[in-house]
Design an enzyme around this catalytic site. Structure first.
Site, PDB file in Angstrom:
ATOM      1  N   TYR A 155       0.846  -1.205   0.000  1.00  0.00           N
ATOM      2  CA  TYR A 155       0.000   0.000   0.000  1.00  0.00           C
ATOM      3  C   TYR A 155       0.876   1.247   0.000  1.00  0.00           C
ATOM      4  CZ  TYR A 155      -3.675   3.289   1.284  1.00  0.00           C
ATOM      5  OH  TYR A 155      -4.559   4.350   1.300  1.00  0.00           O
ATOM      6  N   THR A 185      -9.377   8.647   8.185  1.00  0.00           N
ATOM      7  CA  THR A 185     -10.705   9.253   8.025  1.00  0.00           C
ATOM      8  C   THR A 185     -11.760   8.221   8.408  1.00  0.00           C
ATOM      9  OG1 THR A 185      -9.835  10.598   6.223  1.00  0.00           O
ATOM     10  CG2 THR A 185     -12.218  10.405   6.353  1.00  0.00           C
TER      11      THR A 185
END
Ligand code: UDP
Length: 331
Positions: A155, A185
């Protein structure tokens, strides 16, 4: 404007898509539905879902340049969000994760070269490009400190390479690509089994289960509420000039243990409750807090929703999702 949104059925994508529709735009939603759900997208006359087959069962993989060609090149904006972001999920298929970061981004950037004066791109990069940060809080000038052979490398390096590709394509093809470094988030719209910290804690607390804290819980995160993040993404995309990479996130830093206690408080009215400590996953960053000076001064953007307010808005969503799941109507 005509806007393509990749990863539109994912957690952030669904909120961004709704915002763009509310703003009066025409949106083409692209998603492979590997983690996103088509049910997350609203039925709307200005929303088109890109399907990979005639029966509308398969989505479109962002690596698929031919499928993208079929959508045409008439886009004013491309928000490129496609990529699973939950560590347990993206680590299940690291090859695909890395390829989505590199190859998927290449496909999007190349697509934008057809109409360089028209198509503006926003790349959803990540705080993960900082790796284990050497400076705190993290400004955009901080260099990457990522373990290239660790559990998170697919990632982290996918996102780092995506940034490098964006810079290279801008130089060579004169396209405009904005780089948003998105920090943690959360909010309504996350999957029950998303695996990230806020969703895990909310689901566990609502089910009266012990909260799973990895390590001793002293590592920190700064959680941004999803509406603030969407405002930041749009502000960056629509800024008259390209300011280079911009951190978007909420600088309200908490330890994971403190977060567990806050979630428990919002669910049960008291902070104490059972916690099970589990091993810390490899390369889990010790501290994470964005320096958002650039976003504040250049974009005039600042997050408005506190952690507590964000949890107050998020927990009812998870309560309802759990009820749907219990009734067997969960998506
Ligand atoms: N974490 C935790 N319990 C969980 C899920 C996550 O203690 O059930 C921790 C995780 O080890 C990390 C932090 O919470 O330190 C944030 O994890 P998340 O997966 O949300 O995202 P990350 O910021 O690590 O990519």
């Amino acid at each position: 404007m005509r806007i393509l949104c990749t990863g539109a059925a994912g957690f952030l994508g669904q909120h961004l898509t709704r915002r763009l529709l509310d703003d009066g735009h025409e949106v083409v939603a692209l998603d492979d539905f590997s983690t996103g759900r088509v049910e997350h997208l609203p039925a709307h006359p200005r929303l088109t879902v890109a399907w990979g087959d005639d029966t509308h069962t398969q989505g479109v993989d962002v690596r698929d340049a031919i499928a993208l060609q079929k959508l045409g090149h008439d886009f004013d904006r491309i928000y490129h969000l496609a990529c699973p972001a939950s560590p347990p999920i993206y680590q299940r298929d690291p090859v695909r994760t890395l390829e989505t970061g590199v190859w998927g981004t290449r496909t999007i950037l190349y697509h934008a070269t057809w109409k360089p004066g028209r198509t503006r791109v926003l790349l959803a990069s990540s705080s993960e490009i900082y790796g284990e940060p050497q400076t705190h809080p993290q400004p955009e000038t901080l260099w990457s400190h990522v373990n290239t052979v660790g559990e998170r490398s697919s990632y982290d390096l996918g996102k780092a390479a995506a940034e490098a590709l964006a810079i290279a394509y801008m130089k060579k093809y004169q396209i405009d690509c904005r780089i948003a470094r998105i920090h943690n988030t959360a909010g309504p719209g996350m999957n029950l089994r998303d695996g990230r910290v806020v969703s895990n804690f909310c689901v566990q607390a609502l089910q009266g289960m012990p909260l799973t804290v990895y390590g001793d819980g002293s590592q920190t995160r700064s959680i941004c509420y999803v509406d603030d993040m969407v405002n930041g993404l749009v502000a960056l995309m629509e800024h008259p000039t390209n300011p280079g990479p911009v951190n978007l996130g909420n600088p309200e830093e908490v330890t994971v243990l403190a977060l567990a206690r806050r979630v428990r408080y919002h669910v049960a009215g008291r902070e104490d409750g059972p916690i099970v400590f589990q091993p810390l996953p490899g390369d889990d960053p010790t501290r994470r807090c964005p320096d958002i000076t650039k976003a504040r001064t250049v974009l005039g953007w600042t997050p408005k929703i506190t952690l507590d307010e964000g949890l107050t808005r998020t927990i009812p969503y998870f309560r309802e999702e759990l009820a749907k799941w219990a009734r067997g109507t969960s998506t």
